[in-house]
Scaffold this motif. Structure first.
Motif, short mmCIF file in Angstrom:
data_model
loop_
_atom_site.label_atom_id
_atom_site.label_comp_id
_atom_site.label_asym_id
_atom_site.label_seq_id
_atom_site.Cartn_x
_atom_site.Cartn_y
_atom_site.Cartn_z
N LEU A 59 0.82 -1.22 0.00
CA LEU A 59 0.00 0.00 0.00
C LEU A 59 0.85 1.27 0.00
CD1 LEU A 59 -2.83 -1.02 2.48
CD2 LEU A 59 -3.03 -0.68 0.01
N VAL A 60 2.04 1.19 0.53
CA VAL A 60 2.91 2.36 0.61
C VAL A 60 3.24 2.90 -0.78
CG1 VAL A 60 5.23 3.14 1.27
CG2 VAL A 60 3.87 1.76 2.83
N THR A 61 3.40 2.03 -1.75
CA THR A 61 3.86 2.46 -3.07
C THR A 61 2.74 2.63 -4.09
OG1 THR A 61 4.25 0.19 -3.75
CG2 THR A 61 6.09 1.35 -2.76
N LYS A 62 1.50 2.65 -3.69
CA LYS A 62 0.41 2.69 -4.67
C LYS A 62 0.33 4.01 -5.42
CE LYS A 62 -3.40 3.89 -1.59
NZ LYS A 62 -3.39 5.28 -1.90
N THR A 63 0.94 5.07 -4.94
CA THR A 63 0.82 6.36 -5.61
C THR A 63 1.98 6.68 -6.53
OG1 THR A 63 1.81 7.48 -3.73
CG2 THR A 63 -0.59 7.32 -3.76
N VAL A 64 2.94 5.80 -6.67
CA VAL A 64 4.03 6.03 -7.62
C VAL A 64 3.76 5.20 -8.87
CG1 VAL A 64 5.73 6.58 -5.85
CG2 VAL A 64 5.52 4.25 -6.63
N THR A 65 4.52 5.48 -9.93
CA THR A 65 4.31 4.74 -11.17
C THR A 65 4.70 3.28 -10.98
OG1 THR A 65 6.49 5.26 -12.01
CG2 THR A 65 4.71 6.79 -12.57
N ALA B 113 10.44 -1.58 -8.62
CA ALA B 113 11.82 -1.40 -8.15
C ALA B 113 11.88 -1.31 -6.63
CB ALA B 113 12.42 -0.15 -8.78
N ILE B 114 10.97 -0.56 -6.04
CA ILE B 114 10.96 -0.41 -4.58
C ILE B 114 10.64 -1.73 -3.90
CG2 ILE B 114 9.75 0.67 -2.64
CD1 ILE B 114 9.37 3.13 -4.55
N MET B 115 9.62 -2.42 -4.38
CA MET B 115 9.24 -3.69 -3.76
C MET B 115 10.32 -4.75 -3.93
SD MET B 115 6.38 -3.59 -2.13
CE MET B 115 6.91 -2.00 -1.52
N ARG C 195 13.50 -4.13 -4.04
CA ARG C 195 14.59 -3.75 -3.12
C ARG C 195 14.26 -4.08 -1.66
NH1 ARG C 195 19.52 -1.06 -3.70
NH2 ARG C 195 20.01 0.18 -1.88
N VAL C 196 13.01 -3.90 -1.27
CA VAL C 196 12.64 -4.16 0.13
C VAL C 196 12.05 -5.55 0.33
CG1 VAL C 196 12.27 -1.71 0.64
CG2 VAL C 196 10.34 -3.13 -0.06
N ASP C 197 12.08 -6.35 -0.73
CA ASP C 197 11.59 -7.73 -0.69
C ASP C 197 10.11 -7.79 -0.30
OD1 ASP C 197 12.06 -10.40 -1.20
OD2 ASP C 197 12.44 -10.86 0.90
N GLY C 198 9.33 -6.89 -0.93
CA GLY C 198 7.88 -6.84 -0.67
C GLY C 198 7.11 -7.55 -1.75
N PRO C 199 5.81 -7.56 -1.64
CA PRO C 199 4.95 -8.24 -2.63
C PRO C 199 4.85 -7.44 -3.93
CG PRO C 199 3.61 -7.18 -0.97
CD PRO C 199 5.04 -7.00 -0.54
N VAL C 200 5.69 -7.76 -4.90
CA VAL C 200 5.80 -6.99 -6.13
C VAL C 200 4.48 -7.00 -6.91
CG1 VAL C 200 7.00 -6.80 -8.33
CG2 VAL C 200 8.28 -7.40 -6.28
N ALA D 241 2.24 -3.70 -7.60
CA ALA D 241 2.05 -3.24 -8.98
C ALA D 241 0.56 -3.15 -9.31
CB ALA D 241 2.77 -4.17 -9.93
N ALA D 242 -0.20 -4.13 -8.89
CA ALA D 242 -1.64 -4.12 -9.15
C ALA D 242 -2.31 -2.93 -8.46
CB ALA D 242 -2.27 -5.43 -8.68
#
Length: 70
Positions: free
Chosen positions: A5-11, A17-19, A21-26, A30-31
């Motif tokens: 949820l943290v990255t939902k507002t970026v492209t 790339a962020i997920m 790097r932090v080993d999150g649910p890519v 993305a969805a």
């Protein structure tokens, strides 16, 4: 889920790339990023029409500023 949820507002490329790097649910991140863009694209034009905003420059500025504020 919180990391996605943290990255939902970026492209989407930045989300991936962020997920990565932090080993999150890519895939989930993305969805959510794509879904946020689609919802915005569907809801913003009727909102501006209802508010009687007709200037394309004003629309772009408002949407861009709203996205950067998150």
């Amino acid at each position: 889920l919180a990391a996605a949820l943290v990255t939902k507002t970026v492209t989407t490329p930045f989300t991936v790339a962020i997920m990565t790097r932090v080993d999150g649910p890519v895939a989930l991140a993305a969805a959510l990023s794509v879904l946020t863009g689609v919802i915005g694209a569907l809801l913003v034009p009727p909102l501006f029409a209802r508010l009687k905003v007709n200037d394309p420059a004003a629309m772009v500025l408002a949407v861009g500023r709203a996205q950067a504020a998150r």
